[in-house]
Write an enzyme that holds these catalytic residues in place. Structure first.
Site, short mmCIF file in Angstrom:
data_model
loop_
_atom_site.label_atom_id
_atom_site.label_comp_id
_atom_site.label_asym_id
_atom_site.label_seq_id
_atom_site.Cartn_x
_atom_site.Cartn_y
_atom_site.Cartn_z
CB CYS A 115 -0.99 -0.16 1.40
SG CYS A 115 -1.83 -1.72 1.37
CB ALA A 116 3.43 1.94 -2.42
N GLY A 120 4.49 7.38 -1.26
CA GLY A 120 5.99 6.80 -1.60
C GLY A 120 7.26 6.97 -0.89
CG ASN A 121 7.69 10.18 1.84
OD1 ASN A 121 8.35 10.69 0.85
ND2 ASN A 121 6.90 10.87 2.78
CG ASP A 131 -2.13 3.54 -3.77
OD1 ASP A 131 -2.06 3.79 -2.58
OD2 ASP A 131 -3.25 4.27 -4.17
NE ARG A 163 -4.13 6.50 -2.58
CZ ARG A 163 -5.30 6.08 -2.08
NH1 ARG A 163 -6.10 6.96 -2.09
NH2 ARG A 163 -5.69 4.72 -2.47
CG ASP A 178 -7.47 -4.11 -3.81
OD1 ASP A 178 -6.59 -4.29 -2.92
OD2 ASP A 178 -8.92 -4.08 -3.70
CG ASP A 183 1.74 2.28 6.57
OD1 ASP A 183 2.01 1.93 7.86
OD2 ASP A 183 1.21 3.47 6.00
CB CYS A 188 -0.50 6.23 10.75
SG CYS A 188 -0.23 7.84 11.75
#
Length: 487
Positions: A234-235, A238-239, A258, A263, A285, A305, A357
């Site tokens: 789930c990139a 891109g960081n 993604d 995005r 997906d 993530d 997060c």
């Protein structure tokens, strides 16, 4: 001017209730999402002050064509930020009214008997902001430069380098134009929270990445060696993907997924600026990806993530989503369980990092526990051939014990909640204890049969399969005795 137009559009969408701040920023199409997020967040934080300023200076009455949202972001940067970063008609407009706006700001300070702009905020908001400020973390992009060169660059710009931090308390004490090397991550510099580097040459050229420390941990913990094949499931934006590329030294292959085209476009811009190669962006997906596709037969590392409540984000202003309902948390956790289980089904997988997060146990420890129970306490993949199948064809995947939850980064101070036996192997991060955004991380690793459990840092992914050892997909399994076929 594109920055201010994008910020005004996000503010207008927030007012119309079209989504939360983070979602709207990432969907804006603006290439520098961190810069946009910071501007909108700070404008929201000062929104009551800005509305009083606009009213007192009668700016909107004088400039009938100026939208209120655009007026707010312009006045914020003019009076509270680093100064306007645009030219043309809007800069000329702001200059025409600058004296009146500054006079109104001075009157507001006199009325409230304060001397600092920050003191104009509501007392509870000012206290909350002070309590949860985190430093400005700067990850050195080793694809383009090195830590020593970046330190020297900032020293030439008038910053004072204080060496490597010995404690979190040293990070809290940073002020002015001073910076430190982080005490945990070797390529992370730490500046005071108010430091704005979005216009710095190193940032605009991709030599540094503005990335919170907690967000740097997942790629660091995954730690793939150069040459590995890695999935960032789930990139966007891109960081973490660029961090993985730096760890790999651009040697190997990254598959970054993604589902949203906007995005993916933002991510493409960011990765190009960072000098990332050997990364294939896929607008797909991740749940629809077939683990048995030979394209992914050499994937040994996965960074996962997934979408979450975002409750760990420190900057949460009027426009951010409220605390998620029980139904919303249940839906998120269900999705997270499915995608984690799916990621674990890639046959050559050696190490996986699951991160969110989020502060909620439902999205963190409970997800890991549920997947461990679903698969058993650990995992192993056994490859067998169908009758008459050639080597590498008709392989059948069978789960059986031998995967473990790794106690990664033992020196990290925040551990998982005691939701199940072994949850202390997980990591948490928080503004209060680690001076970062709130984050959760769990590391799952393949263990060889009979291997003892171990604590592990991400140094070298020591259990990667080597060519010809019989563990990689497509290889004939080593057999000491005849194995039964799976029917």
């Amino acid at each position: 001017m594109a920055l201010y137009s994008a910020a005004a559009a996000v503010l207008a969408a927030l007012e119309r209730g079209e989504g939360g701040l983070k979602k709207l920023v990432y969907n804006s199409g603006f290439p520098h999402v961190r810069q946009l997020y910071a501007l909108v967040s700070e404008t929201l934080r000062y929104t009551s002050v800005l509305e009083k300023l606009l009213d007192g200076a009668a700016l909107l009455q004088a400039e009938k064509k100026l939208a209120p949202q655009l007026a707010k972001v312009l006045v914020y940067d003019l009076l509270f930020g680093k100064g306007l970063k645009c030219g043309g008609r809007w800069k000329a407009l702001a200059r025409r009214h600058r004296a009146r706006l500054e006079a109104e700001l001075a009157r507001m300070k006199v009325r409230h008997r304060v001397s600092r702009n920050e003191d104009l905020l509501a007392p509870e908001k000012a206290a909350s902001t002070a309590a949860f400020q985190v430093p400005r973390y700067v990850r050195v992009n080793t694809l383009k430069t090195c830590v020593d060169d970046v330190i020297e660059f900032f020293k030439r710009q008038g910053y004072a380098y204080l060496g490597k931090a010995a404690s979190v308390e040293e990070l809290k004490a940073l002020s002015g134009k001073k910076f430190l090397l982080d005490l945990h991550l070797p390529e992370l510099l730490v500046f005071p929270s108010q430091t704005d580097l979005h216009d710095n040459l190193l940032y605009t050229s991709g030599h540094i990445i503005l990335q919170d420390k907690a967000s740097c941990l997942p790629a660091f913990l995954l730690g793939p060696v150069a040459g590995s094949h890695v999935i960032d499931a789930c990139a966007a934006p891109g960081n973490k993907t660029s961090h993985l590329a730096a760890i790999l030294k651009n040697k190997g292959q990254i598959f970054a997924f993604d589902v949203d085209p906007k995005r993916v476009a933002v991510m493409n811009t960011l990765l190009a600026r960072a000098g990332v190669t050997g990364c294939q962006l896929l607008q797909q997906d991740f749940l629809t990806v077939d683990p048995r596709d030979r394209k992914y037969s050499r994937v040994t590392h996965i960074l996962l993530d997934p979408s979450c409540s975002g409750s760990g984000m420190v900057t949460r202003g009027p426009g951010e989503e409220a605390a998620p309902s029980a139904e919303r948390l249940q839906a998120l956790a269900g999705f997270q369980r499915r995608i984690l289980s799916h990621a674990l089904s890639f046959p050559a997988l050696q190490r996986l990092v699951y991160s969110t997060c989020s502060l909620h146990q439902e999205e963190n420890e409970d997800v890991v526990q549920a997947v461990l129970q679903e698969w058993g306490s650990a995992f192993r993949w056994v490859w067998l051939r169908e009758p008459g199948g050639a080597v590498g064809q008709g392989l059948v995947l069978t789960p059986s014990p031998c995967r473990r939850l790794v106690t990664a980064f033992p020196s990290w101070p925040c551990r998982g909640l005691a939701a199940f036996s072994g949850a202390e192997s997980c990591l948490r991060a928080s503004p209060a204890e680690t001076l970062t955004h709130g984050f959760f991380m769990a590391v799952l690793e393949r263990c060889r049969e009979g291997a003892a459990a171990s604590s592990s840092l991400p140094a070298a992914a020591k259990e990667n399969p080597q060519p010809g050892d019989g563990t990689e997909p497509g290889a004939a399994p080593k057999r000491k005795k005849k194995k039964q076929q799976v029917k």
